[in-house]
Design a protein around this motif. Structure first.
Motif, short mmCIF file in Angstrom:
data_model
loop_
_atom_site.label_atom_id
_atom_site.label_comp_id
_atom_site.label_asym_id
_atom_site.label_seq_id
_atom_site.Cartn_x
_atom_site.Cartn_y
_atom_site.Cartn_z
N SER A 9 0.85 -1.19 0.00
CA SER A 9 0.00 0.00 0.00
C SER A 9 0.89 1.25 0.00
N THR A 10 0.27 2.39 -0.28
CA THR A 10 1.02 3.65 -0.33
C THR A 10 1.69 3.94 1.00
N ASP A 11 0.98 3.63 2.08
CA ASP A 11 1.51 3.90 3.41
C ASP A 11 2.75 3.06 3.70
N GLU A 12 2.64 1.75 3.40
CA GLU A 12 3.79 0.86 3.61
C GLU A 12 4.96 1.31 2.75
N LEU A 13 4.64 1.68 1.54
CA LEU A 13 5.68 2.11 0.60
C LEU A 13 6.42 3.32 1.14
N TYR A 14 5.65 4.22 1.76
CA TYR A 14 6.25 5.42 2.34
C TYR A 14 7.26 5.05 3.42
N HIS A 15 6.84 4.14 4.32
CA HIS A 15 7.76 3.72 5.39
C HIS A 15 8.98 3.01 4.81
N LEU A 16 8.72 2.22 3.76
CA LEU A 16 9.80 1.45 3.15
C LEU A 16 10.84 2.38 2.51
N VAL A 17 10.34 3.41 1.83
CA VAL A 17 11.27 4.31 1.14
C VAL A 17 12.10 5.10 2.15
N MET A 18 11.46 5.48 3.27
CA MET A 18 12.21 6.18 4.32
C MET A 18 13.28 5.27 4.91
N ALA A 19 12.91 4.00 5.13
CA ALA A 19 13.86 3.05 5.71
C ALA A 19 15.00 2.79 4.74
N ALA A 20 14.67 2.66 3.45
CA ALA A 20 15.71 2.41 2.46
C ALA A 20 16.67 3.58 2.38
N HIS A 21 16.11 4.77 2.55
CA HIS A 21 16.93 5.98 2.51
C HIS A 21 17.86 6.02 3.72
N TYR A 22 17.29 5.70 4.88
CA TYR A 22 18.08 5.75 6.11
C TYR A 22 19.14 4.65 6.12
N LEU A 23 18.72 3.43 5.74
CA LEU A 23 19.66 2.31 5.79
C LEU A 23 20.60 2.29 4.58
N ASP A 24 20.26 3.08 3.58
CA ASP A 24 21.12 3.21 2.40
C ASP A 24 21.36 1.87 1.72
N VAL A 25 20.24 1.24 1.31
CA VAL A 25 20.34 -0.01 0.54
C VAL A 25 20.19 0.37 -0.92
N PRO A 26 21.24 0.31 -1.71
CA PRO A 26 21.21 0.94 -3.04
C PRO A 26 20.08 0.45 -3.94
N GLY A 27 19.94 -0.86 -4.11
CA GLY A 27 18.93 -1.35 -5.04
C GLY A 27 17.52 -1.03 -4.60
N LEU A 28 17.30 -1.08 -3.28
CA LEU A 28 15.94 -0.94 -2.76
C LEU A 28 15.40 0.47 -2.96
N LEU A 29 16.26 1.46 -2.77
CA LEU A 29 15.79 2.84 -2.90
C LEU A 29 15.28 3.10 -4.32
N GLY A 30 16.04 2.62 -5.30
CA GLY A 30 15.61 2.79 -6.69
C GLY A 30 14.29 2.09 -6.96
#
Lengths: 166, 397
Positions: free
Chosen positions: A100-121
């Motif tokens: 969902s959009t909400d989960e995606l939002y949390h996921l993108v923030m986490a990917a940004h913070y954890l700096d997982v290259p493939g996931l952020l893209g």
């Protein structure tokens, strides 16, 4: 490599191998600091991840594990089977991104913070997919944006973007 | 913290300097007291300034740090009468449009003056930041704690609140409010924002934060450069919005707005041109983001890879304008080609019948031969690309 424990901000522990965890550059640098201070012989390193909640961290680690398995598979399999492996990963990612959009939002923030290259893209592409094919008013409704343009500005934008609207 | 002081003696030029050590958390009153102990003759006429121009206004219990004063800063002590003079001068100029000639500043500003043709005062920066805050849906409370002249943002505290809807305005007893202070530091501007739950945050903007020569822009007034507006957004506005929503007990602002600018740009980078243009129509924030030159340059190069672009064209129309023009021209060309294509029903020999089996009803009077395949001269369709060579076939596709 030994296993380590990642602790989310609500106190849940996730035990994974250090090499998988190192896919996140933030965790990798944290690990380096911890190992330097504790020495190599520490039995189990616990890395606190303060900005990420339990379910999001689980989702991120899912990705890391899959990415790791995929990398191993690519290295092990002969060149002829490469397209097959790529196709499988693509399919896995598609189902992984059905959130969902909400989960995606949390996921993108986490990917940004954890700096997982493939996931952020992957996440930003998915976000773009949520926007794609919607009219301006639909985008506003979907993301709760307020129309704060003055009528003159709206007119001006409409005129300069006429090529896209037609 | 250790602060340096210099007494400004009007036009005589002689100045005396000294320094005072203070506690990090000391407030305005303590600072004044320490100053009097050190220099008793200053009683009653000590107006402090960081830039020799604007007086620092503060209440007795305001923390020195919240005024933007850091350890090591040089503070000017000015005679009260010279400040008043400056203040009256300032009152006559409209703060949002104040501009000074480059000669007013030192020689070090010559490069800056050459690139922009004029130098903006920090007051203009303040106006630009103020505009961003308003664009993001905060409401400015005009008659609150401000102590200076109305319209001058840099005097006193500015208060911003979340706009109220009619429904929850009825049972209002206390509204969460964010106080913002714009402080001049030389030519830079420091913006301090404070809310109850968040504490204080600050962003320092240098004069080059104002974007120079916005190509193809129709926006009025001062516009911040992209990096500066991103910083204001991420470091100041987002925390403030979140804190205000939390204090008011509202749900946090929507997901797309609270993403850091970096991620937002990544999202915009993976959108096609048409979606980007549509997104610009949604709200001010996205209008600003989606007209980023860098974005359109990338799109232009991807979409029209073979096109050669002169640098002066870019500076005149901007990448977005170039893209729009190229797109328009291309769709024009496509439409033109479509009109040249003879629809299949008009082909002289439909479905295996011989060339003379049927007459085309749309092209009366001509039977067979190459004439059939060309558009009829009476139909008024322009010939493709000037003269056609060879068998007179129109170029297809």
């Amino acid at each position: 490599m030994p296993d380590i424990v990642l602790r989310s901000n609500d106190g849940a522990d996730h035990k994974i191998s250090a090499s998988t965890a190192r896919l996140s550059r933030t965790v990798a640098s944290l690990l380096q600091d911890l190992e330097a201070s504790k020495g190599e012989d520490a039995e189990l390193l616990i890395v606190p991840i303060p900005n990420v909640c339990n379910c999001t961290l689980k989702k991120v680690l899912d990705f890391c594990e899959q990415q790791r398995a995929f990398d191993d598979l690519v290295r092990a399999s002969p060149a002829a089977q490469q397209p097959e492996v790529t196709r499988k990963t693509q399919a896995w990612r598609e189902t992984y991104m059905k959130v969902s959009t909400d989960e995606l939002y949390h996921l993108v923030m986490a990917a940004h913070y954890l700096d997982v290259p493939g996931l952020l893209g992957l996440c930003t592409d998915a976000m773009a997919d949520h926007i794609r094919g919607k009219s301006p008013s639909q985008v506003r409704a979907c993301f709760g944006l307020k129309p704060n343009l003055s009528p003159e500005e709206e007119d001006d934008i409409r005129r300069s973007n006429l090529w896209a609207l037609s | 913290m250790r602060l340096r002081f210099k007494i400004c003696q009007g036009d005589s030029g002689s100045s005396k300097s000294f320094s005072i050590s203070l506690d990090d958390t000391c407030d305005w009153q303590q600072l004044q007291a320490a100053l009097l102990i050190k220099q008793p003759q200053l009683e009653g006429r000590n107006c402090l300034s960081l830039n020799k121009k604007d007086c620092l206004h503060a209440g007795a219990s305001d923390k020195v740090k919240s005024l933007g004063i850091r350890s090591g800063d040089l503070i000017w002590i000015m005679a009260q009468n010279t400040t008043q003079l400056r203040d009256t001068q300032r009152m006559h100029g409209n703060p949002s449009t104040r501009q000074v000639q480059s000669t007013d500043w030192g020689a070090g500003d010559a490069t800056c003056a050459a690139s922009t043709g004029r130098i903006e005062l920090p007051g203009d920066l303040a106006t630009a930041v103020h505009q961003i805050l308003l664009d993001e849906g905060l409401q400015h409370m005009k008659d609150t704690i401000a102590t200076g002249q109305p319209g001058d943002l840099t005097a006193g505290l500015q208060a911003y609140v979340l706009p109220r809807t009619a429904a929850d305005g009825a049972h209002t007893f206390r509204q969460a409010c964010c106080t913002v202070r714009y402080i001049h530091l030389g030519k830079s501007l420091v913006v301090w924002a404070a809310t109850e739950s968040m504490g204080t945050r600050s962003v320092c903007l240098s004069p080059d934060a104002i974007s120079t020569a916005v190509a193809g822009s129709t926006e009025q007034g001062v516009v911040l450069a992209q990096t500066a507006s991103h910083r204001i957004h991420d470091e100041l506005l987002l925390p403030v919005l979140q804190a205000l929503c939390q204090e008011e007990g509202l749900s946090p602002p929507s997901s797309l707005r609270t993403l850091p600018m970096e991620i937002r740009m990544l999202i915009l980078h993976s959108l096609p041109a048409k979606e980007l243009a549509l997104l610009a129509c949604t709200c001010k924030d996205f209008k600003r983001l989606a007209s980023s030159e860098e974005l359109w340059e990338k799109l232009f190069r991807r979409e029209f890879a073979s096109a050669h672009v002169q640098p002066q064209e870019v500076s005149r129309a901007g990448w977005k304008g170039l893209f729009a023009n190229a797109w328009r021209e291309r769709s024009e060309r496509r439409r033109h080609r479509q009109s040249l294509r003879v629809p299949p029903s008009r082909l002289p020999w439909p479905g295996g019948a011989g060339p003379f089996a049927s007459r085309s009803p749309a092209l009366p009077g001509i039977v067979g031969g190459d004439f059939d395949r060309l558009p009829h001269p009476l139909l008024n369709i322009p010939r493709p690309y000037g003269r056609t060579f060879g068998g007179g076939f129109p170029r297809m596709g």
